[in-house]
Design an enzyme around this catalytic site. Structure first.
Site, PDB file in Angstrom:
ATOM      1  N   ASP A  51     -13.365  10.002   1.126  1.00  0.00           N
ATOM      2  CA  ASP A  51     -12.231   9.410   0.407  1.00  0.00           C
ATOM      3  C   ASP A  51     -12.537   9.569  -1.072  1.00  0.00           C
ATOM      4  OD1 ASP A  51      -9.994   8.125  -0.456  1.00  0.00           O
ATOM      5  OD2 ASP A  51     -10.420   6.197   0.506  1.00  0.00           O
ATOM      6  N   ARG A  68       7.876   5.754   1.748  1.00  0.00           N
ATOM      7  CA  ARG A  68       7.651   6.226   3.127  1.00  0.00           C
ATOM      8  C   ARG A  68       8.215   5.271   4.172  1.00  0.00           C
ATOM      9  NH1 ARG A  68       1.358   4.945   4.400  1.00  0.00           N
ATOM     10  NH2 ARG A  68       1.339   2.816   3.635  1.00  0.00           N
ATOM     11  N   HIS A 122       0.842  12.724   0.725  1.00  0.00           N
ATOM     12  CA  HIS A 122      -0.356  12.411   1.518  1.00  0.00           C
ATOM     13  C   HIS A 122      -0.434  13.378   2.705  1.00  0.00           C
ATOM     14  CE1 HIS A 122      -3.444  10.130   3.449  1.00  0.00           C
ATOM     15  NE2 HIS A 122      -3.208   8.982   2.819  1.00  0.00           N
ATOM     16  N   GLU A 144      -4.405  16.135  -0.591  1.00  0.00           N
ATOM     17  CA  GLU A 144      -3.204  15.542  -1.160  1.00  0.00           C
ATOM     18  C   GLU A 144      -3.032  15.928  -2.620  1.00  0.00           C
ATOM     19  OE1 GLU A 144      -3.524  11.294  -0.494  1.00  0.00           O
ATOM     20  OE2 GLU A 144      -4.849  11.667   1.224  1.00  0.00           O
ATOM     21  N   GLN A 192       0.829  -1.204   0.000  1.00  0.00           N
ATOM     22  CA  GLN A 192       0.000   0.000   0.000  1.00  0.00           C
ATOM     23  C   GLN A 192       0.864   1.255   0.000  1.00  0.00           C
ATOM     24  OE1 GLN A 192      -3.406   0.237   0.100  1.00  0.00           O
ATOM     25  NE2 GLN A 192      -3.926   2.200   1.005  1.00  0.00           N
TER      26      GLN A 192
END
Length: 846
Positions: free
Chosen positions: A772, A655, A725, A822, A650
């Site tokens: 979302d 990150r 993000h 974002e 994901q």
């Protein structure tokens, strides 16, 4: 590795990821009766250990493909196989995805099976041993299927499997192949069928001596079979780049193998012939009444079994260094068994005598005060005090150099090794190279200072960390260097990794260096060389011309003030490195106007952006962890090379990894830093492409800007998606976003897997519940009202899309305090080799 008590598993250091996809779970499988339960679609790491004492074994899992990632405690280049070959006591790590290979099968129960490999005409136990792999929810009455194992004499499979074993040979996991051959040894391996009636236990044992011939005086075909290789023509074909490092090697019948090894483990040899021991002892000047002892000469000595003669004694002279400077007399050297478990042992005290020269044998020796036989505290404290003294690599070769004209009298610096240049490098207002190399430094700790290692030494590396702290009441500036002297053959020495760096060449005039740029891939030393490379790579490679490849890595922001990189005062530059949560390294950017930003190198994540009034406009969730086990939940995390779910993890791996600081500068009085992320074995195991990512962060009074560059450094094209993000601190009930009207929408509520297409009709988009939603081809300027009195402008270049997210009641503890707005690139970006994609985000507050 296996023992008679079970498996010993050696794990990476805490926080160090595997150089392959992280498994859902790990299993250690001793090849015996065993069963494991798995879930469909998950990835499992299996450590397979051959506990058979005498046999090599084939191993396979019915219906599944194994990916081999480690053999014998050494990472390998991943490769897939239907079966593996594993020797006695050897561990092999592999992973598999718990989805059967055949598409027409469903989760069930599958045998993991082994079979003995033996291609010689010797009777063996060739029964097939099995273990069960069982999918969750499958009842035990389902009959498992057997895998297709190679034949028990499958030499072709064994050879092909061995050929696939390759070291990672990366900067982090180098192969370190010995290239210079000092001695050639030729061994033949037999099965020991012909007994030796005059030998111990019927077998003959000898030791390698220096007079062992390199070539046989009578050459013949030692295998008794047609040779599978040409002993003269094959050596040029050897893999000296990335061969697998092994502690044992299987050699099939009629075959052969070539091994390069370093003789760096002398060990000890026991001699059980008492008369031979005494002869050896006399030659060394020892008395005839020898007992178990080492020669005290700084090197390991032979071990002498006890004789039935008198107690061992040594004679010393007062004042000489034997660790014996007490009042002359006779003293017992004594031993006592240490046993802290409730097991009966022989706890008698064994003694020997230390006798000063001139003291008669009639003087009664005194006994030492020994710890109690169960004194665990003493044993632990003693072990903690053991510290390595030498800086030699295991083969005894010194890689540093000290000038033959060096003096050790404190009248001048030591010319060689790694001298300190501080607080000045080169000439200047104070003495050449400063005073750091002229003064005594004080040892304050053998272990760590503030939790950080001062000097760390392991088998093949030496690391240093230098910290300079301003304890004055005013700012200061300095320059510094580690003036490292490497032992080398200058005619063959060269350095890689400097290409593209700005140069200041001090030849021919050191006072007026010539500016330029390094164009060479390989920099050699053809004559006088004195050149400075500005903003050089954080990893160089030195070939010292003596057969050694030395990796020289550095972290520019750790161990020295960033001010030293540009000779500017750190307070003016506005960049400092400190420890953040979880002791993770964190950059702090400060502008003259009073704004501040924090960036964690883990994930390259900006976690804080404070404007001059002290208000932080970014948000980090209260459930965020700073232990490298998962990404930092908050701030501005990277989603790369994938946004959202997909074929890899994901939001990708950007990150999850440490980014490196490669540059810091001051633009119009404001701090700017550039971070870097490159491909490595871990990323290529997930996403098999070479890339170079640069992330520049700029801070001024009321704005925070980021620039992300992705370059394809591979020889093939790749595609990716990405996003920033960004978590903004907000009051969710009062927060809203302007600028999205007219954009195409992909609404993931209520079903994230089947988003509903539409078009945004609202001028102001709020967060009334779970949100979302992806906005395709969004405006390059949005405005966020965070509901806390701040209007934040979100501008971008080349971020074509936007995403709004708030988890609502799925994160009840924190959803009211933030919203995510974002900048993203949802549709894949296609990059050909050497192409670069760039996107800019500019956040500002009114």
């Amino acid at each position: 590795m296996s023992t008679v008590y079970g498996a010993i598993v050696i794990l990476p250091k805490p926080g160090t990821p595997f150089p392959f996809p992280q498994p859902s779970r790990e299993f250690e499988i001793l090849l015996d009766t065993y069963a494991i339960e798995v879930e469909q679609g998950k990835t499992y790491l299996v450590s397979i250990i051959n506990a058979a004492l005498n046999y090599e074994l084939f191993f396979a899992i019915s219906g599944h493909t194994l990916t081999v990632v480690e053999v014998g405690e050494v990472y390998t280049k991943p490769f897939t196989t239907q079966a593996i070959l594993i020797g006695p006591g050897q561990p092999t790590n592999g992973y598999f995805v718990a989805t059967v290979v055949q598409a027409n099968k469903v989760p069930g129960r599958y045998f993991m099976a082994t079979r003995t490999f033996m291609d010689a005409p010797i009777p063996v136990d060739n029964k097939t041993a099995t273990t069960i792999l069982q999918y969750k929810g499958i009842p035990n009455n389902v009959l498992p299927s057997l895998p297709q194992l190679p034949a028990d004499n499958g030499t072709d499979f064994a050879l092909n499997y061995s050929k696939k074993l390759r070291s990672l040979n990366s900067a982090k996991y180098p192969a370190n192949v010995p290239l210079k051959v000092d001695r050639h040894l030729f061994y033949t391996i037999g099965l020991g069928k012909n007994s030796c009636p005059i030998c111990v236990n019927g077998t003959r044992q000898e030791f390698f001596r220096t007079d062992f011939p390199e070539r046989s005086s009578t050459p013949f075909n030692y295998t008794g079979l047609p040779l599978t290789a040409n002993l003269v023509k094959d050596p040029p074909k050897y893999d000296l780049v990335d061969p697998a490092e092994r502690d044992t090697v299987g050699v099939p019948t009629g075959c052969w193998t070539a091994i390069h090894f370093r003789a760096n483990n002398p060990g000890e040899r026991w001699n059980n012939d008492v008369e031979e021991v005494e002869k050896q002892g006399f030659k060394m000047g020892l008395p005839s009444n020898m007992a178990d002892a080492h020669t005290i000469n700084g090197k390991p000595g032979p071990l002498f079994p006890c004789t039935k003669k008198n107690t061992y004694a040594i004679e010393v002279e007062q004042g000489k260094t034997y660790l014996a400077n007490k009042v002359p007399g006779r003293y017992f050297m004594a031993t006592r068994t240490f046993m802290d478990a409730p097991i009966p042992v022989d706890n008698k005290t064994a003694t020997a005598i230390l006798q000063y020269k001139g003291i008669p044998n009639t003087v009664l020796p005194s006994l030492p005060q020994l710890p109690a036989s169960n004194d665990t505290a003493f044993a632990l404290n003693c072990s903690k005090k053991l510290r390595s003294l030498t800086l030699l690599i295991p083969n005894g070769k010194g890689l540093l150099f000290v000038h033959p004209d060096a003096v050790f009298n404190k009248k001048k610096p030591i010319s060689g090794g790694i001298p300190h240049c501080f607080p000045q490098f080169g000439p200047g207002p104070i003495q050449q190279h400063g005073f750091g190399c002229n003064l005594d430094w004080t040892v304050i700790d053998f272990e760590n200072v503030d939790g950080n290692p001062v000097v760390s030494l392991d088998a093949k590396s030496l690391s240093t960390e230098l910290k300079i702290k301003n304890t004055d009441n005013m700012s200061f500036s300095f320059s510094t260097a580690l003036h490292t002297y490497f032992r080398a053959s200058v005619s063959g020495a060269s350095v890689k990794g400097l290409k593209g760096s700005k140069t200041l060449n001090k030849d021919p005039d050191p006072k007026n260096p010539v500016e330029g740029q390094e164009e060479r891939d390989l920099v050699s030393f053809p004559g006088f060389v004195d050149c400075v490379y500005l903003n050089a790579s954080n990893e160089l490679q030195l070939d010292n011309g003596l057969g050694d490849l030395i990796s020289i890595k550095n972290t520019k922001c750790r161990g020295m003030s960033i001010a030293s990189l540009s000779n500017k005062e750190s307070t003016k530059l506005g960049v400092n490195l400190t420890e953040g949560e979880g002791n993770l390294p964190k950059l702090v950017l400060s502008s003259p106007a009073g704004s501040e930003a924090e960036i964690y190198l883990f994930g390259g994540c900006v976690t804080s952006w404070k404007v001059p009034n002290g208000k932080d406009l970014l948000f980090v969730r209260p459930d965020a962890v700073f232990n490298k086990k998962k990404p930092i939940s908050g701030g501005i995390p990277h989603c790369f090379p994938q946004f959202g779910p997909g074929p890899i993890q994901q939001h990708g791996f950007g990150r999850n990894l440490d980014w490196t600081v490669i540059d810091s500068e001051n633009v119009d009085g404001n701090p700017v830093v550039t971070l870097e992320l490159k491909d490595e074995p871990y990323t290529r195991a997930i996403w098999d492409f070479s890339f170079h990512a640069l992330y520049k962060v700029s801070l001024d009074a009321k704005s925070l800007s980021t620039e992300l560059k992705i370059k394809n450094t591979d020889n093939k094209a790749f595609s990716f998606s990405t996003a920033l993000h960004t978590y903004f601190r907000a009051s969710v009930s009062g927060a809203s976003v302007k600028g999205l009207k007219g954009s195409k929408t992909l609404n993931k509520d209520p079903d994230p897997k089947n988003p509903v297409e539409g078009q945004e009709e609202r001028d102001v988009v709020s967060f009334p519940g779970f949100v979302d939603c992806v906005y395709l081809n969004a405006s390059n300027e949005l405005q966020l009202d965070n509901g806390l009195g701040d209007l934040i402008s979100i501008k971008n270049t080349n971020w074509s899309d936007a995403v709004l997210w708030n988890p609502y009641l799925t994160m009840e503890a924190s959803y009211k305090d933030f919203v995510c707005v974002e900048n993203a690139k949802i549709e894949s970006v296609q990059l050909e080799p050497e192409q670069t994609w760039t996107a800019v985000q500019h956040l500002s507050v009114a």
